[in-house]
Motif scaffolding. Structure first.
Motif, PDB file in Angstrom:
ATOM      1  N   VAL A   3       0.852  -1.185   0.000  1.00  0.00           N
ATOM      2  CA  VAL A   3       0.000   0.000   0.000  1.00  0.00           C
ATOM      3  C   VAL A   3       0.890   1.238   0.000  1.00  0.00           C
ATOM      4  O   VAL A   3       1.920   1.281   0.677  1.00  0.00           O
ATOM      5  CB  VAL A   3      -0.959   0.025   1.215  1.00  0.00           C
ATOM      6  N   ASP A   4       0.516   2.225  -0.806  1.00  0.00           N
ATOM      7  CA  ASP A   4       1.171   3.529  -0.797  1.00  0.00           C
ATOM      8  C   ASP A   4       0.266   4.511  -0.071  1.00  0.00           C
ATOM      9  O   ASP A   4      -0.895   4.722  -0.489  1.00  0.00           O
ATOM     10  CB  ASP A   4       1.432   4.025  -2.216  1.00  0.00           C
ATOM     11  N   ILE A   5       0.758   5.087   1.023  1.00  0.00           N
ATOM     12  CA  ILE A   5       0.018   6.114   1.766  1.00  0.00           C
ATOM     13  C   ILE A   5       0.509   7.473   1.279  1.00  0.00           C
ATOM     14  O   ILE A   5       1.700   7.776   1.364  1.00  0.00           O
ATOM     15  CB  ILE A   5       0.233   5.961   3.280  1.00  0.00           C
ATOM     16  N   LEU A   6      -0.406   8.281   0.773  1.00  0.00           N
ATOM     17  CA  LEU A   6      -0.076   9.606   0.250  1.00  0.00           C
ATOM     18  C   LEU A   6      -0.559  10.655   1.243  1.00  0.00           C
ATOM     19  O   LEU A   6      -1.737  10.706   1.579  1.00  0.00           O
ATOM     20  CB  LEU A   6      -0.741   9.832  -1.115  1.00  0.00           C
ATOM     21  N   HIS A  99      -3.732   4.942  -0.719  1.00  0.00           N
ATOM     22  CA  HIS A  99      -4.519   5.478   0.396  1.00  0.00           C
ATOM     23  C   HIS A  99      -4.121   6.943   0.580  1.00  0.00           C
ATOM     24  O   HIS A  99      -3.024   7.241   1.053  1.00  0.00           O
ATOM     25  CB  HIS A  99      -4.247   4.685   1.676  1.00  0.00           C
ATOM     26  N   ALA A 100      -5.014   7.854   0.198  1.00  0.00           N
ATOM     27  CA  ALA A 100      -4.710   9.281   0.221  1.00  0.00           C
ATOM     28  C   ALA A 100      -5.369   9.975   1.405  1.00  0.00           C
ATOM     29  O   ALA A 100      -6.476   9.617   1.818  1.00  0.00           O
ATOM     30  CB  ALA A 100      -5.173   9.940  -1.081  1.00  0.00           C
ATOM     31  N   HIS A 101      -4.675  10.999   1.920  1.00  0.00           N
ATOM     32  CA  HIS A 101      -5.152  11.759   3.073  1.00  0.00           C
ATOM     33  C   HIS A 101      -5.150  13.249   2.755  1.00  0.00           C
ATOM     34  O   HIS A 101      -4.119  13.796   2.369  1.00  0.00           O
ATOM     35  CB  HIS A 101      -4.257  11.501   4.295  1.00  0.00           C
ATOM     36  N   THR A 102      -6.278  13.896   2.933  1.00  0.00           N
ATOM     37  CA  THR A 102      -6.517  15.334   2.770  1.00  0.00           C
ATOM     38  C   THR A 102      -6.389  15.761   1.305  1.00  0.00           C
ATOM     39  O   THR A 102      -5.863  15.039   0.467  1.00  0.00           O
ATOM     40  CB  THR A 102      -5.586  16.211   3.648  1.00  0.00           C
ATOM     41  N   TRP A 103      -6.884  16.964   1.009  1.00  0.00           N
ATOM     42  CA  TRP A 103      -6.904  17.446  -0.380  1.00  0.00           C
ATOM     43  C   TRP A 103      -5.496  17.525  -0.951  1.00  0.00           C
ATOM     44  O   TRP A 103      -5.315  17.409  -2.178  1.00  0.00           O
ATOM     45  CB  TRP A 103      -7.599  18.799  -0.473  1.00  0.00           C
ATOM     46  N   TYR A 104      -4.506  17.736  -0.095  1.00  0.00           N
ATOM     47  CA  TYR A 104      -3.131  17.855  -0.572  1.00  0.00           C
ATOM     48  C   TYR A 104      -2.718  16.644  -1.406  1.00  0.00           C
ATOM     49  O   TYR A 104      -1.975  16.762  -2.380  1.00  0.00           O
ATOM     50  CB  TYR A 104      -2.168  17.995   0.609  1.00  0.00           C
ATOM     51  N   ALA A 105      -3.177  15.475  -1.030  1.00  0.00           N
ATOM     52  CA  ALA A 105      -2.773  14.250  -1.716  1.00  0.00           C
ATOM     53  C   ALA A 105      -3.842  13.702  -2.650  1.00  0.00           C
ATOM     54  O   ALA A 105      -3.612  12.699  -3.316  1.00  0.00           O
ATOM     55  CB  ALA A 105      -2.391  13.186  -0.682  1.00  0.00           C
ATOM     56  N   CYS A 106      -5.006  14.359  -2.692  1.00  0.00           N
ATOM     57  CA  CYS A 106      -6.113  13.821  -3.492  1.00  0.00           C
ATOM     58  C   CYS A 106      -5.784  13.775  -4.977  1.00  0.00           C
ATOM     59  O   CYS A 106      -6.088  12.788  -5.662  1.00  0.00           O
ATOM     60  CB  CYS A 106      -7.372  14.649  -3.269  1.00  0.00           C
ATOM     61  N   LEU A 107      -5.188  14.853  -5.508  1.00  0.00           N
ATOM     62  CA  LEU A 107      -4.871  14.861  -6.933  1.00  0.00           C
ATOM     63  C   LEU A 107      -3.871  13.758  -7.258  1.00  0.00           C
ATOM     64  O   LEU A 107      -4.020  13.048  -8.260  1.00  0.00           O
ATOM     65  CB  LEU A 107      -4.313  16.215  -7.353  1.00  0.00           C
ATOM     66  N   ALA A 108      -2.866  13.592  -6.405  1.00  0.00           N
ATOM     67  CA  ALA A 108      -1.885  12.522  -6.614  1.00  0.00           C
ATOM     68  C   ALA A 108      -2.563  11.162  -6.615  1.00  0.00           C
ATOM     69  O   ALA A 108      -2.271  10.301  -7.452  1.00  0.00           O
ATOM     70  CB  ALA A 108      -0.809  12.572  -5.534  1.00  0.00           C
ATOM     71  N   GLY A 109      -3.495  10.958  -5.666  1.00  0.00           N
ATOM     72  CA  GLY A 109      -4.173   9.676  -5.576  1.00  0.00           C
ATOM     73  C   GLY A 109      -5.020   9.373  -6.796  1.00  0.00           C
ATOM     74  O   GLY A 109      -4.972   8.269  -7.348  1.00  0.00           O
ATOM     75  N   TYR A 110      -5.796  10.371  -7.237  1.00  0.00           N
ATOM     76  CA  TYR A 110      -6.679  10.141  -8.380  1.00  0.00           C
ATOM     77  C   TYR A 110      -5.881   9.958  -9.675  1.00  0.00           C
ATOM     78  O   TYR A 110      -6.180   9.087 -10.496  1.00  0.00           O
ATOM     79  CB  TYR A 110      -7.673  11.297  -8.509  1.00  0.00           C
ATOM     80  N   MET A 111      -4.839  10.769  -9.854  1.00  0.00           N
ATOM     81  CA  MET A 111      -4.023  10.624 -11.059  1.00  0.00           C
ATOM     82  C   MET A 111      -3.303   9.279 -11.077  1.00  0.00           C
ATOM     83  O   MET A 111      -3.186   8.633 -12.124  1.00  0.00           O
ATOM     84  CB  MET A 111      -3.020  11.775 -11.161  1.00  0.00           C
TER      85      MET A 111
END
Length: 267
Positions: A3-6, A99-111
């Motif tokens: 798992v990658d935690i962003l 697994h993304a946390h907060t808006w800061y990492a949301c774009l990275a997670g979705y991309m």
């Protein structure tokens, strides 16, 4: 499983609850599976990586990769700086689950989900639509942070809410999100970390340093000086509290100079 935690925050750069959450979650998961944390604020050394509990019996591993803002974006809007880091993270993701946390990492997670075909899980700590004061910090960048969060949530494979109230807020903010994808996993604590210190523990000296009476009932605030924490409201209500109760404010990391001054004035 990998798992990658962003996450925006991760030791030694933790200033809020989301960073604490990401740190503790990564350590516990690493007892069972291989975890790579991809975080902001630059490279980490081996000394910066938290220890895995029960490391001798751990079946997984914990790796931390830190990213800097691209030099070309050094003077850009904070939201664009965030996206610059997100692009690097999305390129590097290599896991079975994101697994993304907060808006800061949301774009990275979705991309990364689109780029690599990897399932995306988001844990909701806060929601941009309910934080309009962030325009004070980001200006037009608030439109970008809101867009990134909305797109990620609506395309996530699972969204974890930390309470029933948060789940309700998620579905209110993003009505296009399938309710069956939103589950509640409550925050918890490790009780062993909160044992009462021995009478001779040097930690008690903080009470002496700040003249805190160990025998009196205490109202304790711990948190950042930011709109959503409600500290200005607490300060306005203090005159309603019994004079037999002492109030201790452990408040720091103000979001803006303006709210720092507002809290100082109210205090």
């Amino acid at each position: 499983m990998k798992v990658d935690i962003l996450t925006r925050e991760y030791p030694p750069h933790v200033y809020g609850g989301a960073g604490v959450h990401a740190e503790e979650l990564s350590k516990v998961l690493a007892e069972r599976i291989d975890v790579t944390v991809r975080a902001f604020d630059g490279k980490r050394t081996e000394a910066d990586i938290p220890a895995i509990p029960n490391a001798a019996d751990a079946k997984g591993s914990l790796k931390v990769v830190g990213y800097d803002t691209p030099s070309e974006l050094a003077d850009a809007n904070p939201a664009l700086k965030t996206f610059g880091v997100d692009l690097q993270i999305a390129n590097d993701v290599d896991a079975d689950i994101i697994h993304a946390h907060t808006w800061y990492a949301c774009l990275a997670g979705y991309m990364a989900k689109m780029l690599h075909g990897t399932p995306l899980v988001i844990t909701a700590h806060s929601l941009e639509p309910f934080r309009p004061w962030k325009r004070e910090q980001l200006g037009g960048g608030y439109n970008l942070s809101s867009w990134a969060e909305k797109d990620a949530y609506e395309h996530a494979d699972r969204v974890i809410a930390v309470s029933g109230g948060m789940r309700k807020d998620i579905l209110t903010a993003y009505p296009n999100l399938d309710p069956n994808k939103v589950v509640v996993v409550y925050n918890g604590i490790t009780m062993a970390d909160f044992a009462t210190p021995a009478p001779d523990d040097p930690g008690w000296k903080v009470f002496e340093r700040y003249h805190i009476d160990r025998s009196k009932p205490t109202l304790l605030f711990v948190g950042r000086i930011t709109r959503q924490k409600g500290l200005p409201y607490l300060l306005k209500a203090l005159h309603l509290i019994s004079k037999d109760i002492q109030v201790v404010l452990c408040a720091g990391a103000p979001d803006t100079p303006e709210i720092a001054e507002e809290v100082k004035t109210a205090f």
